[in-house]
Design an enzyme around this catalytic site. Sequence first.
Site, PDB file in Angstrom:
ATOM      1  N   CYS A   1       0.809  -1.226   0.000  1.00  0.00           N
ATOM      2  CA  CYS A   1       0.000   0.000   0.000  1.00  0.00           C
ATOM      3  C   CYS A   1       0.835   1.265   0.000  1.00  0.00           C
ATOM      4  O   CYS A   1       0.297   2.350  -0.231  1.00  0.00           O
ATOM      5  CB  CYS A   1      -0.938   0.012   1.196  1.00  0.00           C
ATOM      6  SG  CYS A   1      -2.350  -1.041   0.903  1.00  0.00           S
TER       7      CYS A   1
HETATM    8  N1  CO8 Z   1     -20.213  -9.251   7.488  1.00  0.00           N
HETATM    9  C1  CO8 Z   1     -20.736  -9.391   8.727  1.00  0.00           C
HETATM   10  N2  CO8 Z   1     -19.996  -9.615   9.819  1.00  0.00           N
HETATM   11  C2  CO8 Z   1     -18.651  -9.706   9.661  1.00  0.00           C
HETATM   12  C3  CO8 Z   1     -18.034  -9.592   8.410  1.00  0.00           C
HETATM   13  C4  CO8 Z   1     -18.870  -9.353   7.279  1.00  0.00           C
HETATM   14  N3  CO8 Z   1     -18.363  -9.229   6.047  1.00  0.00           N
HETATM   15  N4  CO8 Z   1     -16.714  -9.728   8.563  1.00  0.00           N
HETATM   16  C5  CO8 Z   1     -16.485  -9.937   9.860  1.00  0.00           C
HETATM   17  N5  CO8 Z   1     -17.657  -9.930  10.533  1.00  0.00           N
HETATM   18  C6  CO8 Z   1     -17.848 -10.133  11.972  1.00  0.00           C
HETATM   19  C7  CO8 Z   1     -16.730 -10.925  12.588  1.00  0.00           C
HETATM   20  O1  CO8 Z   1     -16.969 -12.298  12.466  1.00  0.00           O
HETATM   21  C8  CO8 Z   1     -16.773 -10.472  14.034  1.00  0.00           C
HETATM   22  O2  CO8 Z   1     -17.802 -11.170  14.719  1.00  0.00           O
HETATM   23  P1  CO8 Z   1     -17.618 -11.583  16.277  1.00  0.00           P
HETATM   24  O3  CO8 Z   1     -17.504 -10.280  16.999  1.00  0.00           O
HETATM   25  O4  CO8 Z   1     -18.892 -12.317  16.539  1.00  0.00           O
HETATM   26  O5  CO8 Z   1     -16.370 -12.394  16.324  1.00  0.00           O
HETATM   27  C9  CO8 Z   1     -17.200  -9.000  13.917  1.00  0.00           C
HETATM   28  O6  CO8 Z   1     -17.827  -8.860  12.644  1.00  0.00           O
HETATM   29  C10 CO8 Z   1     -16.044  -8.035  14.023  1.00  0.00           C
HETATM   30  O7  CO8 Z   1     -14.962  -8.494  13.142  1.00  0.00           O
HETATM   31  P2  CO8 Z   1     -13.587  -7.756  13.037  1.00  0.00           P
HETATM   32  O8  CO8 Z   1     -13.016  -7.563  14.396  1.00  0.00           O
HETATM   33  O9  CO8 Z   1     -12.737  -8.449  12.012  1.00  0.00           O
HETATM   34  O10 CO8 Z   1     -14.061  -6.348  12.428  1.00  0.00           O
HETATM   35  P3  CO8 Z   1     -13.366  -4.954  12.490  1.00  0.00           P
HETATM   36  O11 CO8 Z   1     -14.242  -4.027  13.203  1.00  0.00           O
HETATM   37  O12 CO8 Z   1     -11.932  -5.027  12.896  1.00  0.00           O
HETATM   38  O13 CO8 Z   1     -13.383  -4.513  10.922  1.00  0.00           O
HETATM   39  C11 CO8 Z   1     -11.821  -4.365   9.078  1.00  0.00           C
HETATM   40  C12 CO8 Z   1     -12.694  -5.282   9.959  1.00  0.00           C
HETATM   41  C13 CO8 Z   1     -12.760  -3.464   8.307  1.00  0.00           C
HETATM   42  C14 CO8 Z   1     -11.013  -5.223   8.128  1.00  0.00           C
HETATM   43  C15 CO8 Z   1     -10.898  -3.500   9.962  1.00  0.00           C
HETATM   44  O14 CO8 Z   1     -10.244  -4.300  10.915  1.00  0.00           O
HETATM   45  C16 CO8 Z   1      -9.835  -2.756   9.168  1.00  0.00           C
HETATM   46  O15 CO8 Z   1     -10.132  -1.984   8.268  1.00  0.00           O
HETATM   47  N6  CO8 Z   1      -8.561  -2.922   9.548  1.00  0.00           N
HETATM   48  C17 CO8 Z   1      -7.445  -2.227   8.924  1.00  0.00           C
HETATM   49  C18 CO8 Z   1      -7.144  -2.907   7.656  1.00  0.00           C
HETATM   50  C19 CO8 Z   1      -6.021  -2.274   6.883  1.00  0.00           C
HETATM   51  O16 CO8 Z   1      -5.731  -1.104   6.950  1.00  0.00           O
HETATM   52  N7  CO8 Z   1      -5.401  -3.068   6.098  1.00  0.00           N
HETATM   53  C20 CO8 Z   1      -4.418  -2.612   5.226  1.00  0.00           C
HETATM   54  C21 CO8 Z   1      -4.438  -3.571   4.120  1.00  0.00           C
HETATM   55  S1  CO8 Z   1      -4.072  -2.889   2.642  1.00  0.00           S
HETATM   56  C22 CO8 Z   1      -2.393  -3.014   2.310  1.00  0.00           C
HETATM   57  O17 CO8 Z   1      -1.524  -2.823   3.088  1.00  0.00           O
HETATM   58  C23 CO8 Z   1      -2.047  -3.378   0.916  1.00  0.00           C
HETATM   59  C24 CO8 Z   1      -2.024  -4.835   0.776  1.00  0.00           C
HETATM   60  C25 CO8 Z   1      -1.906  -5.175  -0.656  1.00  0.00           C
HETATM   61  C26 CO8 Z   1      -3.196  -5.034  -1.455  1.00  0.00           C
HETATM   62  C27 CO8 Z   1      -3.918  -6.319  -1.547  1.00  0.00           C
HETATM   63  C28 CO8 Z   1      -5.007  -6.261  -2.591  1.00  0.00           C
HETATM   64  C29 CO8 Z   1      -5.906  -7.468  -2.641  1.00  0.00           C
END
Ligand code: CO8
Length: 373
Positions: free
Chosen positions: A156
């Site tokens: 990224c």
């Molecule tokens: N629908 C419904 N519920 C869901 C879903 C969904 N799609 N997904 C997860 N849940 C549930 C989980 O099961 C969990 O349930 P429970 O509490 O019962 O266990 C609950 O929702 C909460 O889950 P999370 O804790 O995972 O949810 P978050 O609040 O943390 O949100 C995010 C998830 C949105 C992914 C968040 O953590 C986030 O944005 N984190 C930062 C990510 C980031 O910045 N990443 C950078 C990556 S990009 C990069 O560096 C480049 C990589 C190369 C590119 C690749 C291209 C493909």
Amino acid sequence: MYSVVISGTGLYQPPHVITNAELVESFNRYVDLQNAQHAEAIAAGTREPLAHSSVEFIEKASGIKQRYVIEKQGVLDPARMYPRFEERADDQLSLMAEIAVDAARKALAAAGRKAEDVDAVFCAASNMQRAYPAMAVEIQAALGAGGYGFDMNVACSSATFALEQAYNAVRSGASKCVLVVNPEITSAHLEWKDRDCHFIFGDVCTAVLVERADTAVSPEQWEILGTHLATQFSNNIRNNFGFTNKAEDSDPDARDKTFRQEGRKVFKEVVPIAAAHIENHLATQHIQPTDVSRYWLHQANLGMNQLVIKKLVGGEAGAQIAPLILDTYANTASAGSIIAFHEHRADLRSGDLGVICSFGAGYSVGSVIVKKR
Ligand code: CO8
């Protein structure tokens, strides 16, 4: 040392939009098919059923409302769930080069430059379509640019890391005019079958022209005051796809061969790193965070940007201080902060300061301080 400006930007926007509703509908059909296929094992307790995704969760957890993709049918087909691209012959322009050439031509036009004015092309993205020849060299040839080209990948942060290379090449006098392109075909390395991440990414390509201030002809110029890059190893965002997979006899469809992350950990760990990085970089130039008119931040998560801005200036991320484009484009890997810069700078005035900042896998963080001329 020469003064250096960003003299133009360009954006390739893919033709197809996938809304959260469309994405969730197809994902949930996939889940229902999988659960029906494995009903016996699920009933016997030897397999966990897959859970539905939800539009409400996606919007609340990330701020993403839709994404652009190059190909939509394959992604939304529950029997496939990855894009369908036609294989191209060696004498055809590759897909990655095609979208880069489109964005590059727009950046050149904005800067009042011709391709032959360019003497270096840096293709910086979170994945490359092939090992070699370098995509940058193909883009250089397709445009009719001079000099040399090379590919680089810092996930990224690829765009800001490439901007530092361009800045150094121009200010040292080694190059006069450098083209940086960020073709991000994230749809081909995202795991669309994984509920935790299927909503995160979108395709796009950005282009930035970096050149000597004393010879730039663009009506709009942004002087680069400085760049600052940092990395710190983490396995929390990882993709093990690579050229040794075959030699290792590893399963090409295994989960570790596409994007995966520990999203919560990334969120918690990267926000303080990014905020401190920007603050320290500004301090080296004797600039207070509140002196900056605009922050064009990496576009991964609305909450992350809110927190970074809160730590820096105590306010809310919003159109005025830190514009968001992830609602429309989703996370476009390295291109996100550049899209924000491309779309949200027209209202700034001469002398205004801005920071382009990316953060992501590596971990990596890169910042570029700019001033409108
Ligand atoms: N629908 C419904 N519920 C869901 C879903 C969904 N799609 N997904 C997860 N849940 C549930 C989980 O099961 C969990 O349930 P429970 O509490 O019962 O266990 C609950 O929702 C909460 O889950 P999370 O804790 O995972 O949810 P978050 O609040 O943390 O949100 C995010 C998830 C949105 C992914 C968040 O953590 C986030 O944005 N984190 C930062 C990510 C980031 O910045 N990443 C950078 C990556 S990009 C990069 O560096 C480049 C990589 C190369 C590119 C690749 C291209 C493909």
